[in-house]
Design a protein around this motif. Structure first.
Motif, PDB file in Angstrom:
ATOM      1  N   GLY A  63       0.821  -1.212   0.000  1.00 38.36           N
ATOM      2  CA  GLY A  63       0.000   0.000   0.000  1.00 38.36           C
ATOM      3  C   GLY A  63       0.852   1.259   0.000  1.00 38.36           C
ATOM      4  N   GLN A  64       0.170   2.407   0.042  1.00 35.27           N
ATOM      5  CA  GLN A  64       0.884   3.690   0.036  1.00 35.27           C
ATOM      6  C   GLN A  64       1.896   3.767   1.180  1.00 35.27           C
ATOM      7  OE1 GLN A  64      -0.644   8.170  -0.112  1.00 35.27           O
ATOM      8  NE2 GLN A  64      -0.870   7.380   1.962  1.00 35.27           N
ATOM      9  N   ARG A  98       3.964  -0.700  -6.106  1.00 36.65           N
ATOM     10  CA  ARG A  98       4.579   0.380  -5.323  1.00 36.65           C
ATOM     11  C   ARG A  98       5.932  -0.020  -4.718  1.00 36.65           C
ATOM     12  NH1 ARG A  98      -0.952   0.855  -3.236  1.00 36.65           N
ATOM     13  NH2 ARG A  98      -1.902   2.834  -3.845  1.00 36.65           N
ATOM     14  N   ASP A 147      -2.546 -13.236   4.770  1.00 30.15           N
ATOM     15  CA  ASP A 147      -3.754 -12.418   4.725  1.00 30.15           C
ATOM     16  C   ASP A 147      -4.202 -12.131   6.153  1.00 30.15           C
ATOM     17  OD1 ASP A 147      -6.576 -11.546   4.313  1.00 30.15           O
ATOM     18  OD2 ASP A 147      -6.111 -12.073   2.238  1.00 30.15           O
ATOM     19  N   LEU A 148      -4.644 -10.913   6.376  1.00 29.93           N
ATOM     20  CA  LEU A 148      -5.072 -10.554   7.729  1.00 29.93           C
ATOM     21  C   LEU A 148      -6.307 -11.319   8.186  1.00 29.93           C
ATOM     22  CD1 LEU A 148      -2.930  -8.473   8.248  1.00 29.93           C
ATOM     23  CD2 LEU A 148      -4.693  -6.858   8.890  1.00 29.93           C
ATOM     24  N   GLN A 207      -8.661  -2.868   4.908  1.00 30.37           N
ATOM     25  CA  GLN A 207      -9.606  -2.386   3.903  1.00 30.37           C
ATOM     26  C   GLN A 207      -9.741  -0.912   4.280  1.00 30.37           C
ATOM     27  OE1 GLN A 207     -11.682  -0.729   1.920  1.00 30.37           O
ATOM     28  NE2 GLN A 207     -13.326  -1.062   3.392  1.00 30.37           N
ATOM     29  N   SER A 208      -9.036  -0.048   3.562  1.00 34.57           N
ATOM     30  CA  SER A 208      -8.811   1.313   4.067  1.00 34.57           C
ATOM     31  C   SER A 208      -9.754   2.356   3.470  1.00 34.57           C
ATOM     32  CB  SER A 208      -7.363   1.719   3.788  1.00 34.57           C
ATOM     33  OG  SER A 208      -7.159   1.839   2.387  1.00 34.57           O
ATOM     34  N   TYR A 257     -16.438  -7.855   5.867  1.00 37.83           N
ATOM     35  CA  TYR A 257     -15.042  -8.046   5.453  1.00 37.83           C
ATOM     36  C   TYR A 257     -14.153  -6.984   6.114  1.00 37.83           C
ATOM     37  CZ  TYR A 257     -10.796  -7.993   2.761  1.00 37.83           C
ATOM     38  OH  TYR A 257      -9.469  -7.991   2.426  1.00 37.83           O
ATOM     39  N   THR A 317     -10.893  -7.739   8.536  1.00 42.28           N
ATOM     40  CA  THR A 317      -9.533  -7.266   8.248  1.00 42.28           C
ATOM     41  C   THR A 317      -9.067  -6.225   9.257  1.00 42.28           C
ATOM     42  OG1 THR A 317     -10.071  -7.532   5.907  1.00 42.28           O
ATOM     43  CG2 THR A 317      -8.065  -6.319   6.420  1.00 42.28           C
ATOM     44  N   TYR A 347     -15.902   1.158   8.686  1.00 42.81           N
ATOM     45  CA  TYR A 347     -14.430   1.249   8.760  1.00 42.81           C
ATOM     46  C   TYR A 347     -14.008   1.786  10.123  1.00 42.81           C
ATOM     47  CZ  TYR A 347      -9.796   3.379   8.036  1.00 42.81           C
ATOM     48  OH  TYR A 347      -8.480   3.748   8.166  1.00 42.81           O
ATOM     49  N   LEU A 397      -3.462   8.618  12.950  1.00 42.97           N
ATOM     50  CA  LEU A 397      -2.993   9.442  11.835  1.00 42.97           C
ATOM     51  C   LEU A 397      -4.150  10.088  11.089  1.00 42.97           C
ATOM     52  CD1 LEU A 397      -0.358   8.146  12.622  1.00 42.97           C
ATOM     53  CD2 LEU A 397       0.085   7.638  10.211  1.00 42.97           C
ATOM     54  N   ASN A 450      -5.464  12.248   7.622  1.00 42.43           N
ATOM     55  CA  ASN A 450      -5.284  11.890   6.200  1.00 42.43           C
ATOM     56  C   ASN A 450      -3.890  12.245   5.716  1.00 42.43           C
ATOM     57  OD1 ASN A 450      -8.133  12.388   6.811  1.00 42.43           O
ATOM     58  ND2 ASN A 450      -8.485  11.941   4.652  1.00 42.43           N
ATOM     59  N   GLU A 510      -1.392  11.761   2.111  1.00 38.36           N
ATOM     60  CA  GLU A 510      -1.525  11.515   0.671  1.00 38.36           C
ATOM     61  C   GLU A 510      -0.141  11.541   0.034  1.00 38.36           C
ATOM     62  OE1 GLU A 510      -5.049  11.434   0.074  1.00 38.36           O
ATOM     63  OE2 GLU A 510      -5.127  11.805   2.222  1.00 38.36           O
ATOM     64  N   ARG A 524      -0.849   7.545  -3.597  1.00 42.01           N
ATOM     65  CA  ARG A 524      -2.161   7.360  -2.986  1.00 42.01           C
ATOM     66  C   ARG A 524      -3.061   6.557  -3.925  1.00 42.01           C
ATOM     67  NH1 ARG A 524      -5.182   6.916   1.598  1.00 42.01           N
ATOM     68  NH2 ARG A 524      -6.133   8.887   2.232  1.00 42.01           N
ATOM     69  N   PHE A 583      -9.221   7.471  -3.480  1.00 38.31           N
ATOM     70  CA  PHE A 583      -9.293   8.481  -2.420  1.00 38.31           C
ATOM     71  C   PHE A 583      -9.383   9.860  -3.074  1.00 38.31           C
ATOM     72  CE2 PHE A 583      -7.231   4.764  -0.675  1.00 38.31           C
ATOM     73  CZ  PHE A 583      -8.004   4.538   0.454  1.00 38.31           C
TER      74      PHE A 583
END
Ligand code: NDP
Ligand code: GDR
Length: 392
Positions: A30-31, A61, A82-83, A107-108, A119, A123, A175, A202, A204, A206, A210, A214
């Motif tokens: 991920g980012q 990435r 996998d989580l 799952q962000s 789900y 996660t 979420y 945290l 946001n 970017e 990203r 988003f």
């Protein structure tokens, strides 16, 4: 993973210098995971990452970090896991026995969590529990430090502004509710078992990396395409939403610092400056040479080009009066978080938190990166960014 240079953790343990610290990053693709991996490799860490099975390539990435002869010096290892699969987490944790675990996997996407709430809970809530249980049951309680990627979304509906470590949580999405469980289970394992476990709350953050769904990246990708004549209009949801946006590279440095203290505690990380989605659109458009004028209100608001900077990419492909952004009511969320603003005084005082990137620098970096992408490889732009009906 078939085509990336993966050693088993047991193989790697025999090959590596004893003194190097070992980190395990979930969400390394991920980012944040990609920036954190770079940071830890720069610091001499051996880095293990968990990568989940997907039908396509998901290491884009971190591809630049893979390979034994690159700058990482062969200190990066990936593991299938996998989580939502506790057995895989236990197996990896037992093999790696990390000094530090950074749980960034999730799952962000807040809007998606309304579509896949169960789900998301598996996660984002139970995933961290599984990792903490693995630390405890493997006897790593006093060996492994644990970082949990908590979120400003925990504050949700709060009327308190700015939000700090003592502000009461009021989550407003599946979420955020899942992340609330993760926050408290992290605190609980710290208090109950003495694990060095902490939450980074945290706000946001970017970057050019990203995800395209988003709002910031959706805006910079779409406006870059519009400036190149590849797209007409950008559809958005709530333009009035206020966020405290920082740069991801600054934020992963804090994730590391939080695990280097004498004792574990939770910290808010934020810039302390707040802007609207509407302002982000104007700022990104301005970087591309477009000045916008808004008309209508609420569900009918739209932005037209009222000036074009000579010589800009937009001047060649766009025209005055063109509607480049408009509200689509379908992109509003069932429950929205209207405003977030962080107070990171504690992190500033105790961790020396000084963000290196301003809002203007963040917007410029994202716009320039996406303009280069649109000009050189328009086909590489993710479909989510160009599909006009995509979810908010
Ligand atoms: P991204 O969405 O960019 O990355 C999420 C990562 O989690 C990806 O590597 C993804 O894998 C992985 N992942 C998702 N589901 C699973 C699963 N079931 N098992 C294993 N891995 C999984 O998020 P960010 O990097 O932006 O954020 C990192 C963390 O910080 C997240 O937990 C997020 O909720 C939290 N956070 C983020 C903030 C932000 O503004 N960026 C602010 C506050 C908190 P894949 O690549 O295959 O999709
Ligand atoms: P957020 O980020 O929900 O704050 O969660 P996002 O960029 O998705 O939304 C920010 C605000 O913009 C409004 N908005 C839109 N959002 C999206 N995605 N798409 C649109 O078209 C659009 N139009 C308006 C949203 O309603 C919202 O108010 C991010 C994630 O990284 C989480 O994982 C993290 O925990 C929080 O930030 C802090």
């Amino acid at each position: 993973m078939n085509d990336t240079p993966i050693l088993s953790a047991l193989d790697s343990a025999t090959l590596l210098p004893q003194a190097a610290k070992v980190a395990l990053i979930t969400g390394i693709t991920g980012q944040d995971g990609s920036y954190l991996a770079e940071l830890l490799l720069d610091k001499g860490y051996v880095v293990h990452g968990i990568v989940r099975r997907t039908s396509g390539h998901n290491t884009g990435r971190i591809d630049h970090l893979l390979g034994a002869s690159d700058a990482a010096g062969g200190r990066l290892y990936l593991h299938d896991g996998d989580l939502i699969d506790g057995a895989s987490l236990l197996r990896i944790m037992a093999a790696v026995r990390p000094d530090e675990v950074y749980n960034l996997a999730a799952q962000s996407h807040v809007a998606s969590s309304f579509q896949v709430p169960e789900y998301t809970a598996q996660t984002d809530a139970l995933g961290p529990l599984r990792l903490l249980e693995a630390i405890r049951t493997l006897g790593l309680t006093h060996h492994t430090r644990f970082y949990q990627a908590s979120s400003s979304e925990l504050y949700g509906q709060t009327l308190v502004s700015p939000q700090s470590e003592s502000t009461v949580f009021a989550p407003r999405s599946p979420y955020a509710a899942a992340k609330l469980y993760a926050y408290w289970i992290t605190v609980n394992y710290r208090e109950a078992y003495g694990i060095y476990a902490c939450n980074g709350i945290l706000f946001n953050h970017e970057s050019p990396r990203r995800g395209s769904e988003f709002v910031t990246r959706k805006i910079t990708l779409a406006l870059a395409r519009i400036a190149c004549g590849q797209q007409q209009t950008l559809l958005l949801g709530n333009l009035a939403a206020l966020r405290d946006w920082g740069h991801a590279r600054d934020y992963v440095a804090m994730q590391w610092l939080m695990l280097q203290q004498r004792s574990a505690r939770d910290y808010v990380i934020a810039t302390g400056v707040q802007y609207s989605v509407r302002h982000f659109v104007e700022s990104a458009a301005s970087e591309l040479g477009m000045t916008l004028e808004w008309s209508g209100s609420g569900l009918h608001e739209r932005a037209r080009i009222c000036a074009l900077q000579a010589g800009s990419a937009a001047a060649a492909h766009c025209h005055l009066g063109q509607v480049v952004a408009q509200v689509d009511p379908a992109l509003f969320r069932p429950t929205e978080v209207g405003a977030l603003l962080g107070d990171a005084s504690l992190a500033r005082q105790q961790l020396g938190w000084v963000p290196q990137h301003s809002f203007a620098q963040l917007v410029r970096a994202m716009v320039r990166s996406d303009l280069a992408l649109a000009m050189s490889a328009p086909a590489a732009i993710p479909a989510a960014a160009t599909h006009q009906e995509n979810l908010a």
